[in-house]
Design a protein around this motif. Structure first.
Motif, PDB file in Angstrom:
ATOM      1  N   TRP A 224       0.819  -1.213   0.000  1.00 56.80           N
ATOM      2  CA  TRP A 224       0.000   0.000   0.000  1.00 56.80           C
ATOM      3  C   TRP A 224       0.850   1.260   0.000  1.00 56.80           C
ATOM      4  CZ3 TRP A 224      -4.577  -1.141  -1.479  1.00 56.80           C
ATOM      5  CH2 TRP A 224      -5.139  -2.368  -1.131  1.00 56.80           C
ATOM      6  N   ASN A 225       2.098   1.134  -0.402  1.00 56.04           N
ATOM      7  CA  ASN A 225       2.969   2.292  -0.552  1.00 56.04           C
ATOM      8  C   ASN A 225       2.665   2.964  -1.895  1.00 56.04           C
ATOM      9  OD1 ASN A 225       4.981   4.213  -0.654  1.00 56.04           O
ATOM     10  ND2 ASN A 225       6.655   2.728  -0.871  1.00 56.04           N
ATOM     11  N   PRO A 226       2.085   4.165  -1.900  1.00 66.80           N
ATOM     12  CA  PRO A 226       1.673   4.780  -3.173  1.00 66.80           C
ATOM     13  C   PRO A 226       2.835   5.161  -4.079  1.00 66.80           C
ATOM     14  CG  PRO A 226       1.416   6.334  -1.360  1.00 66.80           C
ATOM     15  CD  PRO A 226       1.754   5.012  -0.740  1.00 66.80           C
ATOM     16  N   LEU A 227       4.065   5.073  -3.596  1.00 65.55           N
ATOM     17  CA  LEU A 227       5.232   5.392  -4.415  1.00 65.55           C
ATOM     18  C   LEU A 227       5.842   4.156  -5.075  1.00 65.55           C
ATOM     19  CD1 LEU A 227       7.020   7.982  -2.077  1.00 65.55           C
ATOM     20  CD2 LEU A 227       5.402   8.424  -3.940  1.00 65.55           C
ATOM     21  N   SER A 228       5.378   2.975  -4.699  1.00 65.10           N
ATOM     22  CA  SER A 228       5.921   1.743  -5.253  1.00 65.10           C
ATOM     23  C   SER A 228       5.323   1.465  -6.629  1.00 65.10           C
ATOM     24  CB  SER A 228       5.618   0.573  -4.312  1.00 65.10           C
ATOM     25  OG  SER A 228       6.003  -0.657  -4.907  1.00 65.10           O
ATOM     26  N   PRO A 229       6.131   1.018  -7.590  1.00 66.60           N
ATOM     27  CA  PRO A 229       5.604   0.749  -8.942  1.00 66.60           C
ATOM     28  C   PRO A 229       4.548  -0.345  -8.984  1.00 66.60           C
ATOM     29  CG  PRO A 229       8.001   0.879  -8.960  1.00 66.60           C
ATOM     30  CD  PRO A 229       7.584   0.844  -7.518  1.00 66.60           C
ATOM     31  N   THR A 230       4.590  -1.276  -8.018  1.00 62.30           N
ATOM     32  CA  THR A 230       3.625  -2.383  -8.015  1.00 62.30           C
ATOM     33  C   THR A 230       2.454  -2.141  -7.071  1.00 62.30           C
ATOM     34  OG1 THR A 230       4.890  -3.560  -6.295  1.00 62.30           O
ATOM     35  CG2 THR A 230       5.415  -4.054  -8.608  1.00 62.30           C
ATOM     36  N   SER A 231       2.429  -0.981  -6.419  1.00 58.35           N
ATOM     37  CA  SER A 231       1.332  -0.686  -5.498  1.00 58.35           C
ATOM     38  C   SER A 231       0.065  -0.318  -6.267  1.00 58.35           C
ATOM     39  CB  SER A 231       1.716   0.473  -4.566  1.00 58.35           C
ATOM     40  OG  SER A 231       0.604   0.878  -3.788  1.00 58.35           O
ATOM     41  N   PRO A 232      -1.078  -0.851  -5.886  1.00 61.46           N
ATOM     42  CA  PRO A 232      -2.325  -0.477  -6.572  1.00 61.46           C
ATOM     43  C   PRO A 232      -2.706   0.976  -6.342  1.00 61.46           C
ATOM     44  CG  PRO A 232      -2.774  -1.874  -4.662  1.00 61.46           C
ATOM     45  CD  PRO A 232      -1.299  -1.880  -4.854  1.00 61.46           C
ATOM     46  N   LEU A 233      -2.154   1.620  -5.310  1.00 56.89           N
ATOM     47  CA  LEU A 233      -2.491   3.006  -5.002  1.00 56.89           C
ATOM     48  C   LEU A 233      -1.561   4.014  -5.676  1.00 56.89           C
ATOM     49  CD1 LEU A 233      -3.341   2.804  -1.177  1.00 56.89           C
ATOM     50  CD2 LEU A 233      -4.881   2.688  -3.144  1.00 56.89           C
ATOM     51  N   ASN A 234      -0.626   3.538  -6.479  1.00 57.49           N
ATOM     52  CA  ASN A 234       0.288   4.438  -7.181  1.00 57.49           C
ATOM     53  C   ASN A 234      -0.442   5.072  -8.370  1.00 57.49           C
ATOM     54  OD1 ASN A 234       2.331   5.771  -8.469  1.00 57.49           O
ATOM     55  ND2 ASN A 234       3.685   3.993  -8.654  1.00 57.49           N
ATOM     56  N   PRO A 235      -0.693   6.384  -8.348  1.00 57.03           N
ATOM     57  CA  PRO A 235      -1.433   7.006  -9.457  1.00 57.03           C
ATOM     58  C   PRO A 235      -0.585   7.252 -10.700  1.00 57.03           C
ATOM     59  CG  PRO A 235      -0.867   8.669  -7.831  1.00 57.03           C
ATOM     60  CD  PRO A 235      -0.386   7.350  -7.282  1.00 57.03           C
ATOM     61  N   PHE A 236       0.725   7.027 -10.620  1.00 57.89           N
ATOM     62  CA  PHE A 236       1.604   7.308 -11.747  1.00 57.89           C
ATOM     63  C   PHE A 236       2.099   6.024 -12.416  1.00 57.89           C
ATOM     64  CE2 PHE A 236       1.927  10.983  -8.911  1.00 57.89           C
ATOM     65  CZ  PHE A 236       1.561  11.992  -9.794  1.00 57.89           C
ATOM     66  N   ARG A 237       1.338   4.977 -12.325  1.00 57.66           N
ATOM     67  CA  ARG A 237       1.649   3.718 -13.006  1.00 57.66           C
ATOM     68  C   ARG A 237       0.703   3.531 -14.188  1.00 57.66           C
ATOM     69  NH1 ARG A 237      -2.452   0.239 -11.846  1.00 57.66           N
ATOM     70  NH2 ARG A 237      -3.660   0.634  -9.960  1.00 57.66           N
ATOM     71  N   PRO A 238       1.118   2.807 -15.212  1.00 59.72           N
ATOM     72  CA  PRO A 238       0.187   2.483 -16.300  1.00 59.72           C
ATOM     73  C   PRO A 238      -0.977   1.655 -15.761  1.00 59.72           C
ATOM     74  CG  PRO A 238       2.446   1.983 -16.915  1.00 59.72           C
ATOM     75  CD  PRO A 238       2.457   2.270 -15.445  1.00 59.72           C
ATOM     76  N   ALA A 239      -2.137   1.798 -16.374  1.00 56.89           N
ATOM     77  CA  ALA A 239      -3.310   1.100 -15.871  1.00 56.89           C
ATOM     78  C   ALA A 239      -4.263   0.792 -17.013  1.00 56.89           C
ATOM     79  CB  ALA A 239      -4.016   1.928 -14.796  1.00 56.89           C
ATOM     80  N   GLU A 240      -4.622  -0.452 -17.131  1.00 58.12           N
ATOM     81  CA  GLU A 240      -5.611  -0.890 -18.108  1.00 58.12           C
ATOM     82  C   GLU A 240      -6.975  -0.931 -17.430  1.00 58.12           C
ATOM     83  OE1 GLU A 240      -6.274  -4.677 -21.136  1.00 58.12           O
ATOM     84  OE2 GLU A 240      -5.244  -4.942 -19.220  1.00 58.12           O
ATOM     85  N   THR A 241      -7.912  -0.137 -17.889  1.00 52.99           N
ATOM     86  CA  THR A 241      -9.243  -0.096 -17.289  1.00 52.99           C
ATOM     87  C   THR A 241     -10.127  -1.183 -17.885  1.00 52.99           C
ATOM     88  OG1 THR A 241     -10.071   1.510 -18.903  1.00 52.99           O
ATOM     89  CG2 THR A 241      -9.041   2.376 -16.898  1.00 52.99           C
ATOM     90  N   LEU A 242     -11.317  -1.313 -17.345  1.00 53.19           N
ATOM     91  CA  LEU A 242     -12.213  -2.379 -17.771  1.00 53.19           C
ATOM     92  C   LEU A 242     -12.652  -2.195 -19.221  1.00 53.19           C
ATOM     93  CD1 LEU A 242     -13.517  -4.914 -16.715  1.00 53.19           C
ATOM     94  CD2 LEU A 242     -15.453  -3.566 -15.912  1.00 53.19           C
TER      95      LEU A 242
END
Length: 295
Positions: A224-242
């Motif tokens: 739950w570290n928002p700075l980690s690349p694998t954290s789901p709470l990181n807003p600056f990671r790529p994300a595929e939406t539904l």
């Protein structure tokens, strides 16, 4: 033809058109749900997709869609409320105000692919945010902001003028009148419009292809570290939406059960939007009863 006959003919035509529209919408929803509901399960909603064997689900994509919704509304609501209040209470009629309204209307009708390309050029490349949830949220703000401005402006304009004038006559400042008198009365309409505009986030795909990306890193839901690349709470990671996942799974077809996954994901998307619309109506009625003292 007599006036009475013309009235009956017009009424029959209008009812017929309304019935055709209802049947088309019911048939479309029924077809999507019939194909997809049978594939929905707890494992389907929580597990990650598989590309080399059958099975898997839409867990990360569903989480990304919800997270993107939160980020978008965090940006959209303050900007939309402020602009709507300014347009309804502070702006003076004239060319500048009319020009602003024209810009708002033009933005609300922009094709999503154009907004996506704008986001790719400006947000992703020039500002350097890359393919990320934050870039997608900024792009979706372009869609939702005009709607939020118009909703807020119309909600504030619907407040009875007598209540505003009475507040000012008692010596309250203009901002105090807006905050304490007008906003509570307009709040049911604003909340309903906000939830309805939020529902548009789930169905958007074209703009997100160029901003949020078409893939997601393997998420660690225990991190739950928002700075980690694998954290789901990181807003600056790529994300595929539904919505993007539905397009991707159909276009690539790598998974052996791609049609079933796409059908189940489509049903989840439709149900989510339906829930948002029903929630908007329910909350709107509750807020209207609270602030108008009606039963």
């Amino acid at each position: 033809m007599s006036a009475k006959t013309a009235d009956k003919v017009a009424t029959a035509v209008i009812i017929t058109f309304a019935g055709v529209i209802v049947l088309i919408m019911a048939g479309l929803l029924g077809f999507i749900l019939f194909r997809g509901v049978g594939h929905i399960s707890w494992d389907f909603l929580t597990s990650a997709p598989q590309t080399i064997k059958a099975g898997g689900g839409i867990g990360p994509q569903l989480f990304n869609s919800l997270f993107l919704l939160v980020l978008t509304m965090i940006i959209t609501i303050p900007l939309g409320l402020g602009a709507g209040i300014y347009m309804s209470q502070y702006s003076k009629p004239g060319k500048v105000t009319n020009f602003i309204r024209l810009i708002v209307e033009v933005l609300s009708s922009f094709p999503s692919i154009v907004v996506g390309l704008f986001g790719l050029l400006v947000i992703v490349n020039i500002f350097g945010f890359g393919f990320s949830l934050f870039s997608g949220a900024l792009a979706l703000t372009v869609f939702n902001l005009p709607l939020m401005v118009r909703i807020t402006e119309q909600a504030m304009a619907s407040v009875p003028l007598a209540q505003k004038e009475a507040s000012l006559a008692l010596g309250l400042s203009k901002w105090k009148t807006i905050k304490s008198i007008m906003l509570p009365i307009a709040l049911p309409i604003i909340i309903t419009g906000t939830i309805l505009s939020a529902g548009r986030v789930f169905g958007e795909a074209a703009a997100l292809l160029f901003t949020a990306g078409m893939s997601s890193p393997r998420l660690d839901f225990g991190n739950w570290n928002p700075l980690s690349p694998t954290s789901p709470l990181n807003p600056f990671r790529p994300a595929e939406t539904l919505a993007v996942h539905i397009w991707k799974i159909n276009s690539e077809g790598l998974a052996p059960d791609a049609p079933e996954i796409a059908a189940g994901a489509s049903a989840v998307l439709i149900l989510t939007v339906l829930i948002f619309n029903l929630l908007a109506r329910y909350i709107g009625r509750l807020m209207h009863k609270k602030f108008t003292a009606t039963k």
